[in-house]
Design a protein around this motif. Structure first.
Motif, PDB file in Angstrom:
ATOM      1  N   PRO A   1     -16.897  -9.655  33.853  1.00  0.00           N
ATOM      2  CA  PRO A   1     -17.310  -8.348  34.358  1.00  0.00           C
ATOM      3  C   PRO A   1     -16.597  -7.209  33.626  1.00  0.00           C
ATOM      4  CG  PRO A   1     -16.906  -9.857  36.169  1.00  0.00           C
ATOM      5  CD  PRO A   1     -16.446 -10.558  34.929  1.00  0.00           C
ATOM      6  N   GLY A   2     -17.322  -6.136  33.383  1.00  0.00           N
ATOM      7  CA  GLY A   2     -16.747  -4.986  32.693  1.00  0.00           C
ATOM      8  C   GLY A   2     -16.911  -5.023  31.193  1.00  0.00           C
ATOM      9  N   THR A   3     -17.487  -6.101  30.645  1.00  0.00           N
ATOM     10  CA  THR A   3     -17.708  -6.180  29.200  1.00  0.00           C
ATOM     11  C   THR A   3     -18.874  -5.276  28.814  1.00  0.00           C
ATOM     12  OG1 THR A   3     -16.893  -8.452  29.091  1.00  0.00           O
ATOM     13  CG2 THR A   3     -18.300  -7.707  27.281  1.00  0.00           C
ATOM     14  N   SER A   4     -18.689  -4.488  27.748  1.00  0.00           N
ATOM     15  CA  SER A   4     -19.727  -3.583  27.258  1.00  0.00           C
ATOM     16  C   SER A   4     -20.102  -3.973  25.836  1.00  0.00           C
ATOM     17  CB  SER A   4     -19.233  -2.130  27.276  1.00  0.00           C
ATOM     18  OG  SER A   4     -18.867  -1.724  28.574  1.00  0.00           O
ATOM     19  N   ILE A   5     -21.389  -3.866  25.515  1.00  0.00           N
ATOM     20  CA  ILE A   5     -21.865  -4.224  24.174  1.00  0.00           C
ATOM     21  C   ILE A   5     -22.690  -3.070  23.623  1.00  0.00           C
ATOM     22  CG2 ILE A   5     -23.214  -5.857  22.813  1.00  0.00           C
ATOM     23  CD1 ILE A   5     -22.572  -7.977  24.911  1.00  0.00           C
ATOM     24  N   ARG A   6     -22.332  -2.615  22.424  1.00  0.00           N
ATOM     25  CA  ARG A   6     -23.037  -1.523  21.763  1.00  0.00           C
ATOM     26  C   ARG A   6     -23.331  -1.941  20.321  1.00  0.00           C
ATOM     27  NH1 ARG A   6     -22.742  -0.717  26.433  1.00  0.00           N
ATOM     28  NH2 ARG A   6     -21.994   1.156  27.532  1.00  0.00           N
ATOM     29  N   SER A   7     -24.501  -1.528  19.801  1.00  0.00           N
ATOM     30  CA  SER A   7     -24.931  -1.996  18.481  1.00  0.00           C
ATOM     31  C   SER A   7     -25.567  -0.895  17.664  1.00  0.00           C
ATOM     32  CB  SER A   7     -25.963  -3.130  18.624  1.00  0.00           C
ATOM     33  OG  SER A   7     -25.455  -4.223  19.348  1.00  0.00           O
ATOM     34  N   ASP A   8     -25.604  -1.114  16.357  1.00  0.00           N
ATOM     35  CA  ASP A   8     -26.480  -0.388  15.449  1.00  0.00           C
ATOM     36  C   ASP A   8     -27.018  -1.391  14.442  1.00  0.00           C
ATOM     37  OD1 ASP A   8     -24.451  -0.784  13.587  1.00  0.00           O
ATOM     38  OD2 ASP A   8     -24.069   1.346  13.239  1.00  0.00           O
ATOM     39  N   ALA A   9     -27.575  -0.921  13.344  1.00  0.00           N
ATOM     40  CA  ALA A   9     -28.209  -1.833  12.388  1.00  0.00           C
ATOM     41  C   ALA A   9     -27.213  -2.743  11.691  1.00  0.00           C
ATOM     42  CB  ALA A   9     -28.981  -1.031  11.348  1.00  0.00           C
ATOM     43  N   GLY A  10     -25.926  -2.392  11.690  1.00  0.00           N
ATOM     44  CA  GLY A  10     -24.956  -3.180  10.948  1.00  0.00           C
ATOM     45  C   GLY A  10     -23.954  -3.941  11.777  1.00  0.00           C
ATOM     46  N   ALA A  11     -23.685  -3.473  12.998  1.00  0.00           N
ATOM     47  CA  ALA A  11     -22.602  -4.074  13.777  1.00  0.00           C
ATOM     48  C   ALA A  11     -22.936  -4.102  15.258  1.00  0.00           C
ATOM     49  CB  ALA A  11     -21.307  -3.307  13.561  1.00  0.00           C
ATOM     50  N   THR A  12     -22.392  -5.118  15.934  1.00  0.00           N
ATOM     51  CA  THR A  12     -22.444  -5.214  17.393  1.00  0.00           C
ATOM     52  C   THR A  12     -21.004  -5.301  17.878  1.00  0.00           C
ATOM     53  OG1 THR A  12     -24.603  -6.284  17.466  1.00  0.00           O
ATOM     54  CG2 THR A  12     -23.156  -6.647  19.340  1.00  0.00           C
ATOM     55  N   VAL A  13     -20.616  -4.356  18.739  1.00  0.00           N
ATOM     56  CA  VAL A  13     -19.232  -4.290  19.202  1.00  0.00           C
ATOM     57  C   VAL A  13     -19.165  -4.702  20.668  1.00  0.00           C
ATOM     58  CG1 VAL A  13     -17.167  -2.879  19.444  1.00  0.00           C
ATOM     59  CG2 VAL A  13     -18.779  -2.414  17.584  1.00  0.00           C
ATOM     60  N   VAL A  14     -18.301  -5.674  20.951  1.00  0.00           N
ATOM     61  CA  VAL A  14     -18.091  -6.152  22.313  1.00  0.00           C
ATOM     62  C   VAL A  14     -16.746  -5.619  22.786  1.00  0.00           C
ATOM     63  CG1 VAL A  14     -17.902  -8.174  23.802  1.00  0.00           C
ATOM     64  CG2 VAL A  14     -19.400  -8.240  21.789  1.00  0.00           C
ATOM     65  N   THR A  15     -16.774  -4.726  23.779  1.00  0.00           N
ATOM     66  CA  THR A  15     -15.548  -4.146  24.331  1.00  0.00           C
ATOM     67  C   THR A  15     -15.292  -4.763  25.688  1.00  0.00           C
ATOM     68  OG1 THR A  15     -16.070  -2.047  23.218  1.00  0.00           O
ATOM     69  CG2 THR A  15     -14.325  -2.015  24.873  1.00  0.00           C
TER      70      THR A  15
END
Length: 412
Positions: A140-154
């Protein structure tokens, strides 16, 4: 599954096809000139393993937390695809292609096989097979953000890992790179960099611009107390703060941060804490407590508070379109965002509606694309397709074999 439909106009699809052909033609001509004779063997926009289409290839990802059942509804064909059962899923998010099913032990990644590539003056739409990608760590609380080159898991503790987008597109998670330090909110890929919020003790968070390895390359003057909510728009990255929002922009390699203040004190329970919008739109919505909706026009740098009935979900396609609000009466309401006047309302579509958008159980959501909106009805086991430009007309109804308590649209 059964589909009850009404005629969907063909004009947008034909216009999209014409624009796609015209927009790409000039670029293909330029790329196939004397200096690049081999390009004719690989058409502009070619993606291995995918089929390019002239119109948006939208699909809905659906999940039932009670049973763990998941489905993918293809909005072009009307067909439904079974996907792996996932027990314990509590939240579903997407980056436009991949679905992230968040659970207590980790996050499962599903490639929906539908996405869009924006080239600025024209776009490409693709469809491919649906495939399971794998399981990301983080509860719980994990956030995922992306663009064309990278996916970041915070993660909830502020640590962040960067995954190569190319790996996910190949159907694997690959080996992520851990960013140094911890962060005060989701790390957001933007303009070939990463936008992060850092905090020193109890001081308000500040914006840091990182390269893809995590090295700080800029720190625009900024301050964000109690950060909540974020969104990527054509105008930049919006970060929600206690006194409004921060807009982080890149212009010719220079990053700036600009405050868009509410203009008055707003109680914490009425702040914009979670933004909803049509991808690429610069008009954001967020619940403003129980009986109103915030509309943030990023272009005009202005907040508008629209008084409504009790809010369950809200969204909008942007300027010129209505503000769509699902209220506790089970009906979908349309409001003029500039005047606050109610312009349309449907008959009650949902019979079992949560009291507010802040309840513990997943609330219904409104997904919006360039021509339609989608509203999930968990108790009725259906999804409504709404023509928001035609007095909120119900264009199609998709009857399902699962409770679609979780829903996200891809292909946009």
């Amino acid at each position: 599954m059964s589909v009850r439909s009404r005629t969907r106009p063909l004009v947008p699809a034909l216009l999209s096809a014409a624009l796609l052909t015209a927009g790409c033609a000039g670029q293909e001509d330029a790329e196939s000139g004397p200096e690049n004779p081999s390009s004719s063997a690989t058409p502009h926009g070619y993606v291995e393993g995918a089929t390019e289409a002239a119109e948006q290839q939208s699909r809905l990802l659906l999940g039932d937390p009670g049973t763990g059942d998941t489905r993918v509804l293809d909005l072009i064909t009307g067909k439904i695809h079974d996907t792996a059962r996932r027990a314990g899923v509590t939240e579903l998010t997407t980056d436009g292609r991949f679905g992230y099913f968040h659970g207590a032990e980790g996050t499962h990644v599903l490639d929906s096989g539908a996405w869009m590539v924006d080239h600025g003056d024209h776009v490409h739409y693709y469809r491919a097979k649906i495939q399971e990608v794998g399981e990301l760590p983080g509860g719980p609380g994990t956030s995922i953000r992306s663009d064309a080159g990278a996916t970041v898991v915070t993660a909830a503790d502020g640590t962040a890992d960067v995954h190569s987008r190319a790996d996910l597109e190949k159907g694997t998670l690959g080996t992520p790179a851990r960013l140094p330090g911890t962060y005060a909110g989701p790390v957001v890929p933007y303009a070939e960099h990463l936008i992060a919020l850092t905090r020193d003790g109890d001081a308000p968070a500040k914006v840091a611009v990182l390269d893809r390895s995590g090295k700080r390359v800029a720190a625009p003057e900024s301050e964000c107390e109690d950060p909540q909510g974020d969104a990527v728009t054509r105008r930049g990255v919006v970060l929600g703060c206690a006194d409004g929002a921060l807009l982080v922009r890149e212009d010719d390699g220079t990053f700036t941060a600009e405050k868009i203040a509410y203009g008055e004190g707003v109680p914490k329970k009425e702040r914009a804490a979670r933004f909803r919008h049509r991808p690429d739109s610069s008009t954001l919505t967020a619940a403003a407590g129980g009986n109103a909706v915030w509309v943030l026009d990023v272009t005009k740098r202005a907040w508008t508070r629209v008084e409504t009935g009790p809010v369950v979900a809200a969204n909008t396609a942007g300027e010129g379109s209505p503000l769509l609000v699902l209220e506790t009466d089970g009906a979908l309401h349309g409001y003029d965002m500039s005047t606050g006047e109610e312009t349309a309302v449907t008959e009650p579509l949902l019979t079992d509606v949560p009291e507010t958008a802040t309840g513990e159980a997943p609330a219904p959501v409104i997904e919006v694309d360039r021509s339609r909106a989608y509203l999930n009805d968990p108790a009725g086991r259906r999804v409504y397709e709404i023509d928001y430009n035609d007095a909120l007309r119900v264009a199609r109804t998709f009857d399902l074999d699962v409770r679609p308590s979780l829903m996200a649209e891809t292909g946009r």
